[in-house]
Design a protein around this motif. Structure first.
Motif, PDB file in Angstrom:
ATOM      1  N   ILE A  65       0.830  -1.201   0.000  1.00  0.00           N
ATOM      2  CA  ILE A  65       0.000   0.000   0.000  1.00  0.00           C
ATOM      3  C   ILE A  65       0.868   1.256   0.000  1.00  0.00           C
ATOM      4  CG2 ILE A  65      -1.643   1.342   1.363  1.00  0.00           C
ATOM      5  CD1 ILE A  65      -2.903  -1.316   2.212  1.00  0.00           C
ATOM      6  N   VAL A  66       1.901   1.266   0.813  1.00  0.00           N
ATOM      7  CA  VAL A  66       2.786   2.439   0.843  1.00  0.00           C
ATOM      8  C   VAL A  66       3.421   2.658  -0.525  1.00  0.00           C
ATOM      9  CG1 VAL A  66       4.953   3.332   1.782  1.00  0.00           C
ATOM     10  CG2 VAL A  66       3.241   2.351   3.316  1.00  0.00           C
ATOM     11  N   THR A  67       3.843   1.566  -1.165  1.00  0.00           N
ATOM     12  CA  THR A  67       4.473   1.684  -2.481  1.00  0.00           C
ATOM     13  C   THR A  67       3.490   2.216  -3.527  1.00  0.00           C
ATOM     14  OG1 THR A  67       5.925  -0.178  -1.952  1.00  0.00           O
ATOM     15  CG2 THR A  67       5.744   0.439  -4.265  1.00  0.00           C
ATOM     16  N   THR A  68       2.248   1.701  -3.523  1.00  0.00           N
ATOM     17  CA  THR A  68       1.273   2.181  -4.503  1.00  0.00           C
ATOM     18  C   THR A  68       0.876   3.622  -4.231  1.00  0.00           C
ATOM     19  OG1 THR A  68      -0.607   1.306  -3.229  1.00  0.00           O
ATOM     20  CG2 THR A  68       0.359  -0.139  -4.893  1.00  0.00           C
ATOM     21  N   CYS A  69       0.814   4.008  -2.951  1.00  0.00           N
ATOM     22  CA  CYS A  69       0.499   5.410  -2.622  1.00  0.00           C
ATOM     23  C   CYS A  69       1.648   6.341  -2.988  1.00  0.00           C
ATOM     24  CB  CYS A  69       0.166   5.532  -1.137  1.00  0.00           C
ATOM     25  SG  CYS A  69      -1.442   4.852  -0.666  1.00  0.00           S
ATOM     26  N   ASN A  70       2.875   5.882  -2.751  1.00  0.00           N
ATOM     27  CA  ASN A  70       4.025   6.681  -3.177  1.00  0.00           C
ATOM     28  C   ASN A  70       3.980   6.934  -4.678  1.00  0.00           C
ATOM     29  OD1 ASN A  70       5.152   6.932  -0.645  1.00  0.00           O
ATOM     30  ND2 ASN A  70       6.602   5.243  -0.904  1.00  0.00           N
ATOM     31  N   PHE A  71       3.590   5.896  -5.424  1.00  0.00           N
ATOM     32  CA  PHE A  71       3.517   6.089  -6.861  1.00  0.00           C
ATOM     33  C   PHE A  71       2.391   7.049  -7.232  1.00  0.00           C
ATOM     34  CE2 PHE A  71       2.621   5.371 -11.281  1.00  0.00           C
ATOM     35  CZ  PHE A  71       3.894   5.318 -11.826  1.00  0.00           C
ATOM     36  N   ALA A  72       1.262   6.970  -6.527  1.00  0.00           N
ATOM     37  CA  ALA A  72       0.168   7.923  -6.784  1.00  0.00           C
ATOM     38  C   ALA A  72       0.637   9.354  -6.565  1.00  0.00           C
ATOM     39  CB  ALA A  72      -1.030   7.598  -5.891  1.00  0.00           C
ATOM     40  N   GLU A  73       1.456   9.555  -5.531  1.00  0.00           N
ATOM     41  CA  GLU A  73       2.017  10.884  -5.281  1.00  0.00           C
ATOM     42  C   GLU A  73       2.955  11.285  -6.411  1.00  0.00           C
ATOM     43  OE1 GLU A  73       2.666  14.392  -4.183  1.00  0.00           O
ATOM     44  OE2 GLU A  73       1.505  13.268  -2.706  1.00  0.00           O
ATOM     45  N   TYR A  74       3.772  10.350  -6.853  1.00  0.00           N
ATOM     46  CA  TYR A  74       4.689  10.620  -7.960  1.00  0.00           C
ATOM     47  C   TYR A  74       3.922  10.965  -9.234  1.00  0.00           C
ATOM     48  CZ  TYR A  74       7.998   9.676 -11.740  1.00  0.00           C
ATOM     49  OH  TYR A  74       8.763   9.775 -12.875  1.00  0.00           O
ATOM     50  N   LEU A 109       7.518   6.168 -16.496  1.00  0.00           N
ATOM     51  CA  LEU A 109       6.810   7.445 -16.641  1.00  0.00           C
ATOM     52  C   LEU A 109       7.762   8.536 -16.154  1.00  0.00           C
ATOM     53  CD1 LEU A 109       3.225   6.559 -15.354  1.00  0.00           C
ATOM     54  CD2 LEU A 109       3.926   6.988 -17.711  1.00  0.00           C
ATOM     55  N   TYR A 110       8.185   9.392 -17.062  1.00  0.00           N
ATOM     56  CA  TYR A 110       9.218  10.386 -16.759  1.00  0.00           C
ATOM     57  C   TYR A 110       8.631  11.795 -16.790  1.00  0.00           C
ATOM     58  CZ  TYR A 110      12.703   6.712 -17.451  1.00  0.00           C
ATOM     59  OH  TYR A 110      13.447   5.571 -17.349  1.00  0.00           O
ATOM     60  N   TRP A 111       8.883  12.520 -15.703  1.00  0.00           N
ATOM     61  CA  TRP A 111       8.473  13.933 -15.632  1.00  0.00           C
ATOM     62  C   TRP A 111       9.648  14.825 -16.018  1.00  0.00           C
ATOM     63  CZ3 TRP A 111       3.596  15.373 -15.139  1.00  0.00           C
ATOM     64  CH2 TRP A 111       2.683  14.532 -14.477  1.00  0.00           C
ATOM     65  N   THR A 132       5.592  21.592 -17.898  1.00  0.00           N
ATOM     66  CA  THR A 132       5.758  20.254 -17.335  1.00  0.00           C
ATOM     67  C   THR A 132       5.365  19.260 -18.417  1.00  0.00           C
ATOM     68  OG1 THR A 132       5.183  21.026 -15.106  1.00  0.00           O
ATOM     69  CG2 THR A 132       5.068  18.653 -15.514  1.00  0.00           C
ATOM     70  N   LEU A 133       6.189  18.254 -18.623  1.00  0.00           N
ATOM     71  CA  LEU A 133       5.908  17.228 -19.640  1.00  0.00           C
ATOM     72  C   LEU A 133       6.022  15.852 -19.004  1.00  0.00           C
ATOM     73  CD1 LEU A 133       7.047  17.059 -23.314  1.00  0.00           C
ATOM     74  CD2 LEU A 133       7.548  15.113 -21.814  1.00  0.00           C
ATOM     75  N   LEU A 134       5.074  14.987 -19.341  1.00  0.00           N
ATOM     76  CA  LEU A 134       5.107  13.597 -18.906  1.00  0.00           C
ATOM     77  C   LEU A 134       5.308  12.714 -20.135  1.00  0.00           C
ATOM     78  CD1 LEU A 134       4.751  11.393 -16.728  1.00  0.00           C
ATOM     79  CD2 LEU A 134       2.296  11.464 -17.191  1.00  0.00           C
ATOM     80  N   LEU A 135       6.377  11.919 -20.113  1.00  0.00           N
ATOM     81  CA  LEU A 135       6.665  10.953 -21.174  1.00  0.00           C
ATOM     82  C   LEU A 135       6.322   9.556 -20.673  1.00  0.00           C
ATOM     83  CD1 LEU A 135       8.062   9.907 -23.833  1.00  0.00           C
ATOM     84  CD2 LEU A 135      10.209   9.912 -22.511  1.00  0.00           C
TER      85      LEU A 135
END
Length: 569
Positions: free
Chosen positions: A266-275, A322-324, A331-334
């Protein structure tokens, strides 16, 4: 065989229920919602009390929900998902999350009570042909269990017949976990068994154990190393994260040991949501994704924080690819990732190396989204390469696709990055096309106040087109060799194509929500060159580049030359 009788026999003669953990979770989750989400729930619950049901932005008068079947005339022209949401008791959540108590919405509560009472009395497993695709579709059963558990907590308990109905749903799901479907459905199944089983201390413990076994299997197989769900949809990533948070929340209130793997996942998936959170805080519409199907990113992260989970914002450069990229104003997301696992491509689009762009927090270049999952023109459009901000070779699709969820195969990318002279660069390469194979390499360079996209194509064909799909609030116009994107705040974003033969501005559809279609501009860069690209700059920036062997080697910004990172891939 009387299938329903088989399941009724499995219900214990006596049991106890405890909805206290669910009540605390209701409060916790309700407090995490944004004001807009809560207003929407109150609006939907008010309409429901008056006899109107709305899913997927399509409304129908439904005087008696318990009498609706998948082939009801009232549902004519609606996608199958509409009925599945009704069968999942999704309207229950509108009151539960919109109001603290049933006393605040008596008309809604009375109508839901009547619906539940009728279903508990009349719904028989196996009584209709195709029941596994109707009211007893395991996906709907999973969501119905969660809704019923939340509802029992909200109104202070269920009647005996309603409790037995909930238990029967758990028995059915226990025997019909969607191992064949996989993907996000399995996480829905596992979470439902945990949440519903927790309402029956003792008698429901077996469901909790089995639900945890399902979730443990998905934790090991469905998430990439940086926490992104492997179907690569931001919408589904948030949905499955929410389900795991709810299971965690209920377990934490039962004073039982929570498995370490569940906490870590859960922490890992939430960290990714933040990212993944963009400047405007709304999900990127990558692959099958729309707004208002999943809760907002901020809501999910607030929910996690209320459970004492330590969520951090960090650079996660893993398998998601997914690169910011950030400049002073852009801001660009690739999306440089693989298209998805071979066995789970149902929510995948033909969008290799697509990009999304924001300026000063405003969405300028977007993905297309999804109208619905019904087979047909709109479904085909949303998944096709021409609806994404990448390169198309002639009329070729990177991978063949069709129907609702068919996709002929996956695309594997090779991605690497470098940095030099304050300039960051990421390059991704893939091979695609089945009848006419080709290779495409896209490199994104980022300076202080500029972005540079460069495409290299290896193909037999003679024509390429690179597209930019414009948000409908933004206007695009061609001025000499520049495309000017005008924002509502009078700000401008300039895109300057390089080695492009022809620039056109067409129109195309935008599906930001299920059932919603908006026309918007689509910029098309057409070329017969094998190496081409475009700069993304402010209007007052003078920028040029040097090229060696079809790859950029340096840029000149304001008269100053800077060597670009050289990437081998």
């Amino acid at each position: 065989m009387d299938v329903d009788k088989y399941y009724r026999r499995g219900i214990p003669d006596s049991f106890t229920t405890d909805f206290a953990p669910h009540s605390l979770d209701n409060q916790r989750f309700r407090s995490s919602l944004s004001d807009e989400e809560q207003r929407q729930y109150r609006k939907l619950s008010s309409e429901f009390a008056d006899g109107t049901v709305t899913f997927l932005n399509r409304s129908r008068p439904i005087p008696s929900p318990s009498e609706i079947t998948p082939d009801s005339e009232r549902l004519s022209g609606l996608p199958r998902l509409w009925f599945l949401k009704l069968a999942a008791f999704e309207p229950f959540l509108w009151g539960i999350l919109g109001y603290e108590t049933p006393a605040e919405c008596r008309g809604f509560a009375a109508r839901v009570d009547s619906w539940l009472e009728s279903c508990a009395e009349k719904e028989r497993i196996g009584s209709r042909i195709g029941y596994l695709r109707g009211f007893w579709a395991p996906y709907s059963v999973s969501l119905r269990i969660i809704a019923l558990s939340r509802y029992g907590a909200w109104k202070g308990g269920l009647s005996e017949s309603e409790e037995r109905f909930l238990y029967k749903n758990l028995l059915f799901l226990e025997n019909n976990v969607e191992w064949d479907v996989g993907g996000n459905h399995l996480i829905e199944n596992g979470a439902a068994l945990v949440v519903g089983g927790s309402a029956f201390p003792g008698a429901g413990d077996r469901f909790v154990r089995e639900g945890l076994d399902v979730l443990k299997s998905t934790a090991a197989t469905q998430f990439l190393d940086d926490g992104y769900h492997f179907e690569r949809s931001p919408m589904y990533h948030l949905e499955v994260t929410e389900r795991m948070l709810t299971a965690f929340s209920i377990l934490s209130e039962r004073e039982t040991d929570i498995p370490e793997w569940l906490s870590q996942m859960i922490v890992t998936t939430c960290n990714f949501a933040e990212y993944l959170r963009p400047p405007d805080n709304r999900i990127p519409l990558l692959n099958d994704a729309v707004f208002r199907q999943a809760h907002e990113i901020k809501t999910i992260l607030t929910y996690a924080a209320s459970l004492g989970l330590d969520i951090s914002s960090q650079d996660l450069l893993g398998e998601s690819a997914l690169y910011w990229f950030e400049t002073d104003r852009q801001t660009l997301l690739l999306d440089a990732g693989d298209s998805g696992p071979d066995h789970q491509m149902g929510h995948t689009h033909n969008d290799p190396a697509t990009v999304l762009i924001w300026r000063e927090g405003t969405r300028v270049i977007t993905d297309t989204g999804v109208f619905d999952y019904q087979p047909g023109e709109k479904r085909a459009i949303s998944r096709g390469v021409a609806s994404h901000n990448t390169v198309q070779i002639d009329e070729t699709e990177p991978v063949t696709y069709g129907g609702r969820f068919r996709m002929g195969g996956s695309i594997t990318t090779r991605t690497t990055g470098s940095k030099k002279n304050g300039i960051s660069a990421v390059a991704t390469r893939y091979e695609a096309g089945e009848s006419e194979s080709y290779q495409h390499c896209r490199t994104v360079y980022s300076g202080n106040n500029w972005l540079f996209l460069w495409d290299n194509v290896e193909a037999e064909t003679s024509s390429c087109v690179s597209r930019l799909h414009v948000h409908p609030d933004i206007t695009a116009q061609k001025q000499e060799s520049t495309i000017i994107f005008s924002l509502p705040n009078s700000s401008e974003l300039h895109v300057r194509p390089v080695r492009i033969d022809e620039v056109g501005i067409e129109t195309g559809p935008y599906f930001p929500k299920f059932g919603v279609e908006i026309e918007r501009d689509v910029v098309e860069f057409q070329t017969t060159n094998r190496a081409f690209g475009y700069f993304i700059v402010d209007e007052n920036i003078d920028i040029e580049f040097e090229c060696e062997d079809l790859f950029p080697s340096a840029v000149h910004v304001g008269g100053q030359m800077k060597a670009l990172p050289q990437i081998e891939i």
